[in-house]
Design an enzyme around this catalytic site. Structure first.
Site, mmCIF file in Angstrom:
data_model
loop_
_atom_site.group_PDB
_atom_site.id
_atom_site.type_symbol
_atom_site.label_atom_id
_atom_site.label_comp_id
_atom_site.label_asym_id
_atom_site.label_seq_id
_atom_site.Cartn_x
_atom_site.Cartn_y
_atom_site.Cartn_z
ATOM 1 N N ASP A 1 5.020 -0.219 4.915
ATOM 2 C CA ASP A 1 4.902 0.339 3.568
ATOM 3 C C ASP A 1 5.636 1.681 3.421
ATOM 4 O O ASP A 1 5.470 2.592 4.236
ATOM 5 C CB ASP A 1 3.416 0.536 3.260
ATOM 6 C CG ASP A 1 3.134 0.802 1.804
ATOM 7 O OD1 ASP A 1 3.565 1.844 1.288
ATOM 8 O OD2 ASP A 1 2.471 -0.041 1.172
ATOM 9 N N SER B 1 6.123 0.467 -2.370
ATOM 10 C CA SER B 1 4.965 -0.411 -2.260
ATOM 11 C C SER B 1 4.814 -1.232 -3.552
ATOM 12 O O SER B 1 5.765 -1.880 -3.974
ATOM 13 C CB SER B 1 3.709 0.410 -1.937
ATOM 14 O OG SER B 1 2.671 -0.410 -1.462
#
Length: 298
Positions: free
Chosen positions: A187, A75
């Site tokens: 993610d 991320s």
């Protein structure tokens, strides 16, 4: 009888002589192989805007000349990690952070499987690394994403840097999922917010992990976005607690009070990263000393 005894003695003497002559001489001493050089990985965890703390951590590691041979990011950790692995110094990253406008990386859209498209983030990263593919970076780098169709952890160590970072940062419900080949990516924090095992699989002997999810925000979320982001933070936190057990050093900046979408406190986040890394330096120095004593670091 004496003749038989004499013959027996002569036979034993001859056998002993032959055995002595046929004994293999001892092998020449061999030189022991040199110790395997240590490979140190820095693993930068997930946490949205809290990730400005990664810059502070890298500033301290570099100022203490901690060798880094690999970077793994999930991320926001992939965003910071990609730029660092490309060649930006931590001080360059700090300048980029202070000059960054949210509009440069956030492209809102009508809600449709997310309300941020993600193309601006992809383009921003590719422009900063001059469209260099990941495998051409001077420092090995891996971005971690999740295949939303299978729950599989995806590791990108080659190809389009911006696309890999975009996939790694695509928070479900906030960003549009990213299609890469036949995979639909979201993610990486969904399955691996602090991807220590990825660093191990790619050859790291020592892992310094940065966990920015360890201090949760205790405030009540206001609105849909804050609720989603805070729920994501809780998920990151629970998974990360299990993952960080496999790290050699864990750095935990105290950034729980900073909202996941709050760009205004980036300076504070960087300072928290510096503080946490400074507190970890005695343990890091002890580890480096041991590796040098073993001949595994210059």
């Amino acid at each position: 009888m004496k003749r038989i005894a004499s013959r027996l003695i002569c036979t034993l003497i001859a056998a002993g002589f032959l055995a002595a002559c046929s004994t293999t001489p001892p092998e020449a001493p061999s030189v022991a192989p040199p110790p395997k050089p240590a490979k140190i990985a820095v693993v930068l965890g997930a946490g949205a805007s809290k990730g400005f703390a990664h810059i502070g951590v890298l500033k301290i590691l570099e100022s203490h000349r901690v060798p880094v041979h690999m970077v793994v990011g999930t991320s926001v950790g992939s965003l910071v990690g990609s730029l660092y692995a490309y060649g930006y110094s931590p001080y360059d990253l700090q300048l980029l952070a202070f000059s960054l406008n949210k509009e440069e990386v956030v492209d809102y859209m009508l809600p449709d499987n997310g309300f941020i498209r993600g193309e601006k983030l992809e383009n921003y990263v590719n422009a900063k690394v001059k469209y260099t593919p990941i495998e051409k970076f001077p420092l090995p780098f891996m971005a971690v994403a999740t295949n939303i169709q299978t729950g599989e952890e995806l590791v990108f160590g080659r190809g389009n840097t911006g696309k890999a970072v975009r996939a790694s940062c695509s928070i479900p419900g906030v960003f549009n999922p990213v299609a890469i080949g036949d995979k639909t990516c979201v993610d990486g924090g969904v399955v691996s917010p602090v991807a220590i095992d990825v660093a191990r699989r790619f050859g790291a002997d020592v892992v310094i992990a940065v966990d920015i999810s360890s201090h949760l925000n205790a405030s009540t979320p206001r609105g849909t976005v804050e609720t989603i982001m805070q729920a994501i933070d809780v998920m990151y936190n629970k998974i990360a607690q299990a993952q960080i057990k496999n790290a050699d050093i864990v750095i935990k900046p105290k950034v729980g009070h900073i909202g996941s979408s709050d760009f205004s406190r980036r300076h504070e986040a960087i300072l928290e990263g510096e503080k946490a890394a400074t507190e970890a330096m005695p343990a890091i120095n002890a580890l480096l000393f041991r590796l040098r004593e073993e001949g595994r670091l210059p």
